[in-house]
Design a protein around this motif. Sequence first.
Motif, short mmCIF file in Angstrom:
data_model
loop_
_atom_site.label_atom_id
_atom_site.label_comp_id
_atom_site.label_asym_id
_atom_site.label_seq_id
_atom_site.Cartn_x
_atom_site.Cartn_y
_atom_site.Cartn_z
N THR A 1 23.54 -17.88 -7.08
CA THR A 1 23.15 -16.73 -7.51
C THR A 1 24.32 -15.53 -7.21
N CYS A 2 25.16 -15.91 -6.19
CA CYS A 2 26.20 -15.04 -5.96
C CYS A 2 27.32 -15.17 -7.01
N GLU A 3 27.53 -16.01 -7.61
CA GLU A 3 28.49 -16.39 -8.58
C GLU A 3 28.07 -15.62 -9.76
N LEU A 4 26.65 -15.96 -10.25
CA LEU A 4 26.36 -15.26 -11.29
C LEU A 4 26.42 -13.58 -11.40
N GLY A 5 25.87 -13.23 -10.20
CA GLY A 5 26.03 -11.84 -9.95
C GLY A 5 27.50 -11.21 -10.04
N LEU A 6 28.33 -11.87 -9.58
CA LEU A 6 29.83 -11.51 -9.63
C LEU A 6 30.30 -11.62 -10.79
N ARG A 7 29.86 -12.79 -11.76
CA ARG A 7 30.26 -12.82 -13.17
C ARG A 7 29.59 -11.60 -13.81
N ALA A 8 28.51 -11.20 -13.69
CA ALA A 8 27.85 -10.31 -14.28
C ALA A 8 28.66 -9.08 -14.33
N LEU A 9 29.06 -8.89 -12.81
CA LEU A 9 29.67 -7.63 -12.66
C LEU A 9 31.14 -7.69 -13.42
N ALA A 10 31.99 -8.53 -13.24
CA ALA A 10 33.14 -8.71 -13.81
C ALA A 10 33.04 -8.32 -15.32
N ASN A 11 32.02 -9.15 -15.89
CA ASN A 11 31.69 -8.66 -17.43
C ASN A 11 31.52 -7.24 -17.75
N SER A 12 30.88 -6.42 -16.95
CA SER A 12 30.39 -5.21 -17.34
C SER A 12 31.29 -3.91 -16.30
N VAL A 13 32.31 -4.21 -15.77
CA VAL A 13 32.98 -3.08 -15.21
C VAL A 13 34.47 -3.59 -15.35
N ASN A 14 35.60 -2.60 -15.71
CA ASN A 14 36.93 -2.74 -15.81
C ASN A 14 37.44 -2.84 -14.43
N GLY A 15 38.34 -3.96 -14.21
CA GLY A 15 39.23 -3.88 -12.96
C GLY A 15 38.54 -5.02 -12.02
N VAL A 16 37.59 -5.73 -12.47
CA VAL A 16 36.87 -6.85 -11.97
C VAL A 16 37.33 -8.01 -12.67
N THR A 17 38.01 -9.12 -12.02
CA THR A 17 38.23 -10.22 -12.69
C THR A 17 37.57 -11.39 -11.92
N ILE A 18 37.53 -12.63 -12.54
CA ILE A 18 37.19 -13.89 -11.70
C ILE A 18 38.16 -14.93 -12.15
N GLU A 19 38.64 -15.37 -11.12
CA GLU A 19 39.61 -16.74 -11.16
C GLU A 19 38.86 -17.85 -10.59
N GLU A 20 38.86 -18.86 -11.59
CA GLU A 20 38.05 -20.12 -11.28
C GLU A 20 39.23 -21.17 -11.00
#
Length: 61
Positions: free
Chosen positions: A40-59
């Motif tokens: 759930t934490c991962e999905l929430g952070l991915r949703a945030l990264a997809n909707s806000v500039n300046g937030v990225t996910i490194e896997e």
Amino acid sequence: MDKIQTQIRVFKSDGEMKIEVKGHHKDPAVCAGISAIMQTCELGLRALANSVNGVTIEEYK
């Protein structure tokens, strides 16, 4: 008392946080609960990264 086979480590420093979960607990409900919270934490952070500039996910695999 049986040895618990799940380890959760939380690292915090100035502006950085990392949560690491390793292993499996012998109780399936505990294991499922930890997995649900982490996913759930991962999905929430991915949703945030997809909707806000300046937030990225490194896997890392």
